[in-house]
Design a protein around this motif. Structure first.
Motif, PDB file in Angstrom:
ATOM      1  N   UNK A 158       0.798  -1.217   0.000  1.00  0.00           N
ATOM      2  CA  UNK A 158       0.000   0.000   0.000  1.00  0.00           C
ATOM      3  C   UNK A 158       0.837   1.276   0.000  1.00  0.00           C
ATOM      4  N   UNK A 159       2.048   1.169  -0.530  1.00  0.00           N
ATOM      5  CA  UNK A 159       2.790   2.390  -0.813  1.00  0.00           C
ATOM      6  C   UNK A 159       2.699   2.593  -2.310  1.00  0.00           C
ATOM      7  N   UNK A 160       2.859   3.799  -2.766  1.00  0.00           N
ATOM      8  CA  UNK A 160       2.708   4.047  -4.188  1.00  0.00           C
ATOM      9  C   UNK A 160       3.998   3.749  -4.918  1.00  0.00           C
ATOM     10  N   UNK A 184      -5.177 -11.667  -2.798  1.00  0.00           N
ATOM     11  CA  UNK A 184      -6.434 -11.107  -2.268  1.00  0.00           C
ATOM     12  C   UNK A 184      -6.169 -10.251  -1.022  1.00  0.00           C
ATOM     13  N   UNK A 185      -5.260 -10.699  -0.175  1.00  0.00           N
ATOM     14  CA  UNK A 185      -4.971  -9.935   1.057  1.00  0.00           C
ATOM     15  C   UNK A 185      -4.494  -8.524   0.712  1.00  0.00           C
ATOM     16  N   UNK A 186      -3.657  -8.412  -0.312  1.00  0.00           N
ATOM     17  CA  UNK A 186      -3.135  -7.086  -0.676  1.00  0.00           C
ATOM     18  C   UNK A 186      -4.228  -6.166  -1.210  1.00  0.00           C
ATOM     19  N   UNK A 187      -5.109  -6.705  -2.026  1.00  0.00           N
ATOM     20  CA  UNK A 187      -6.152  -5.831  -2.597  1.00  0.00           C
ATOM     21  C   UNK A 187      -7.130  -5.408  -1.488  1.00  0.00           C
ATOM     22  N   UNK A 188      -7.379  -6.298  -0.537  1.00  0.00           N
ATOM     23  CA  UNK A 188      -8.255  -5.926   0.582  1.00  0.00           C
ATOM     24  C   UNK A 188      -7.613  -4.825   1.427  1.00  0.00           C
ATOM     25  N   UNK A 189      -6.333  -4.968   1.693  1.00  0.00           N
ATOM     26  CA  UNK A 189      -5.628  -3.951   2.485  1.00  0.00           C
ATOM     27  C   UNK A 189      -5.606  -2.613   1.749  1.00  0.00           C
ATOM     28  N   UNK A 219     -10.058 -14.152  -6.884  1.00  0.00           N
ATOM     29  CA  UNK A 219      -9.377 -12.850  -6.938  1.00  0.00           C
ATOM     30  C   UNK A 219     -10.216 -11.849  -7.738  1.00  0.00           C
ATOM     31  N   UNK A 220     -10.665 -12.262  -8.906  1.00  0.00           N
ATOM     32  CA  UNK A 220     -11.492 -11.385  -9.750  1.00  0.00           C
ATOM     33  C   UNK A 220     -12.809 -11.060  -9.031  1.00  0.00           C
ATOM     34  N   UNK A 221     -13.394 -12.076  -8.390  1.00  0.00           N
ATOM     35  CA  UNK A 221     -14.664 -11.868  -7.688  1.00  0.00           C
ATOM     36  C   UNK A 221     -14.492 -10.848  -6.562  1.00  0.00           C
ATOM     37  N   UNK A 222     -13.379 -10.960  -5.837  1.00  0.00           N
ATOM     38  CA  UNK A 222     -13.140 -10.049  -4.703  1.00  0.00           C
ATOM     39  C   UNK A 222     -12.899  -8.622  -5.195  1.00  0.00           C
ATOM     40  N   UNK A 223     -12.156  -8.462  -6.276  1.00  0.00           N
ATOM     41  CA  UNK A 223     -11.934  -7.106  -6.811  1.00  0.00           C
ATOM     42  C   UNK A 223     -13.273  -6.498  -7.231  1.00  0.00           C
ATOM     43  N   UNK A 224     -14.090  -7.318  -7.884  1.00  0.00           N
ATOM     44  CA  UNK A 224     -15.415  -6.832  -8.321  1.00  0.00           C
ATOM     45  C   UNK A 224     -16.221  -6.336  -7.112  1.00  0.00           C
ATOM     46  N   UNK A 225     -16.230  -7.141  -6.044  1.00  0.00           N
ATOM     47  CA  UNK A 225     -16.985  -6.750  -4.838  1.00  0.00           C
ATOM     48  C   UNK A 225     -16.439  -5.452  -4.253  1.00  0.00           C
ATOM     49  N   UNK A 226     -15.122  -5.383  -4.121  1.00  0.00           N
ATOM     50  CA  UNK A 226     -14.505  -4.212  -3.492  1.00  0.00           C
ATOM     51  C   UNK A 226     -14.740  -2.954  -4.322  1.00  0.00           C
ATOM     52  N   UNK A 227     -14.634  -3.072  -5.643  1.00  0.00           N
ATOM     53  CA  UNK A 227     -14.885  -1.908  -6.508  1.00  0.00           C
ATOM     54  C   UNK A 227     -16.325  -1.417  -6.314  1.00  0.00           C
TER      55      UNK A 227
END
Ligand SMILES: *Cc1c(COP(=O)(O)O)cnc(C)c1O
Length: 429
Positions: A158-160, A184-189, A219-227
């Motif tokens: 989560x650093x740029x 998945x952990x990284x995209x959630x964080x 992974x795709x499903x989780x990104x979709x939910x988070x977006x």
């Protein structure tokens, strides 16, 4: 000295590195690039008259093989009517209608001239439509060479990111967060920390710019939910996968596993131009209304929707939309990967391969990599030796471990068998 070497020497005097796109220079695999003189069907011939079975297909566009008669006829007819007008044409509507008809998530498209332009414009549209600056991309995914996308991961989560190219100011990539593919952990964080500032997540759904790595369904499903939860847009970069892995693109493959799945914005290129400079981005009418001339997000192009390119793209899409096209293409591609796997097994060489539709990849490794660092850990020296062994035997694979391969509808079972025979020779030596 060989003709290819003479041409390469001459090219290097007037073109940086002798090429107009870096991977063509063979830097990753070493040796002399082949200067191509002509191509037909599944074959290319170099300046010395050597024939190659072509598994690059111009990096994807030549899904019908080279010189398909229906496409040639459409291009010749269009060329006689004029090369470019700088005014709208009916064929642009036809191509837009064809794309929309095949990709249900897309209600409107804007045509451009390269995948880079399409990806860059999609990001600008996502930012303009959401009023947010930050974006997420994944390490190993390529979305063209726009400044904000030439970025690698920073040191911590989560650093740029940092620019991967000189000439890109740090300030330009300070809004781009780079995460590990399939993590998945990284995209959630990242969403937990930056969710309200995120304009979009951009992904290659089947990453062809790190050979061939599938985004896993969860992974795709989780990104979709988070977006959806955070009001960010999910951008599917289908420049490579669109009309290549399936008629409806990779999104149709994921929609089978995730009922109702749709990305928000789709980016196309390669196959939709059939070998001509043509690309597109598309989304709902509601998001597209932000684009000029309707809205404040600026985007334009002198050659956008070019009449010869759209003729080429339309004729190509008409062919791939014929019943059974992807079944046959997918079967040829599977035959190739199975043949290469068998050759490697018989040679006692660790090997894994995968394919979807007419796109494939393979690694000299025991397991299929799930992200970029794992791709880097596969046997690169073995790949480079194999590449040259195949080239010497008349088979032209992508000249870098980091690239996918492409089979066309023109590749016959005999071409695939010849390729597998070449692989047996290359792996034995
Ligand atoms: C090829 C590619 C691009 C860039 O397209 P160009 O036409 O080379 O600018 C962007 N995204 C993906 C996934 C690609 O494979």
């Amino acid at each position: 000295m060989s003709t290819n070497q003479q041409l390469f020497d001459r090219a290097q005097r007037v073109i940086p590195g002798g090429v107009n796109s870096p991977v063509r220079a063979f830097r990753a695999v070493g040796g002399t690039p082949r200067f191509i003189a002509r191509a037909q069907g599944p074959y290319m011939w170099d300046a010395e008259g050597q024939r190659y079975i072509d598994y690059i297909g111009s990096w994807g566009p030549m899904i019908l093989g080279h010189g398909h008669p229906a496409v040639l006829e459409a291009v010749q007819k269009a060329a006689l009517e004029g090369f470019s007008y700088g005014a709208p044409t009916e064929r642009e509507i036809e191509l837009a209608e064809a794309i929309i008809g095949l990709v249900p998530s897309v209600e409107q498209v804007r045509l451009v001239s390269s995948g880079t332009e399409a990806g860059m414009s999609a990001i600008r549209l996502a930012r303009g439509a959401t009023g947010r600056n930050k974006i997420i991309k994944f390490e190993g995914c390529y979305h063209g060479h726009a400044d904000a996308l030439l970025v690698k991961a920073g040191s911590g989560l989560a650093t740029f990111g940092f620019p991967t190219s000189a000439g890109v100011p740090l300030e330009v990539v300070q809004h781009t967060l780079v995460l590990e593919y399939n993590n998945i952990a990284q995209i959630e964080a990242a969403f937990a920390e930056h969710g309200k500032d995120l304009a979009c997540v951009i992904i290659e759904p089947i990453a062809g710019n790190m050979n061939f790595v599938r985004a896993q369904v969860p992974f795709v499903r989780r990104i979709r939910e988070l977006c959806t939860i955070h009001g960010a847009l999910f951008v599917f970069d289908e420049v490579m996968t669109g009309f290549r892995v399936a008629l409806g693109g990779a999104q149709s493959v994921y929609a089978k596993a995730i009922p109702g799945f749709k990305p928000d914005i789709s980016v196309f290129g390669k196959v939709i131009g059939g070998g001509m400079p043509l690309a597109a981005f598309g989304t709902s009418r509601d998001i597209m209304k932000h684009l000029a001339p309707l809205g404040p997000v600026y985007q334009a192009g002198t050659l956008s929707g070019n009449p010869v390119a759209t003729a080429c793209g339309l004729a190509t899409l008409r062919e791939v939309a014929k019943p059974g096209f992807y079944e046959a293409l997918g079967a040829s591609t599977q035959l190739l990967v199975a043949g290469l796997s068998a050759a490697a097994r018989d040679a006692g060489v660790p090997f894994v391969g995968d394919s979807e539709g007419g796109m494939f990849g393979f690694f000299f490794s025991a397991d299929l990599p799930q992200h970029y660092a794992a791709v880097l850990a596969t046997d690169k020296d073995r790949f480079n030796r194999f590449f040259h062994g195949m080239l010497d035997r008349g088979v032209y694979l992508a000249p870098a471990l980091y690239e996918a391969g492409f089979v066309s509808a023109a590749h016959t079972a005999a071409d695939i068998a010849a390729t597998v025979a070449a692989a047996r020779g290359a792996l034995a030596s």
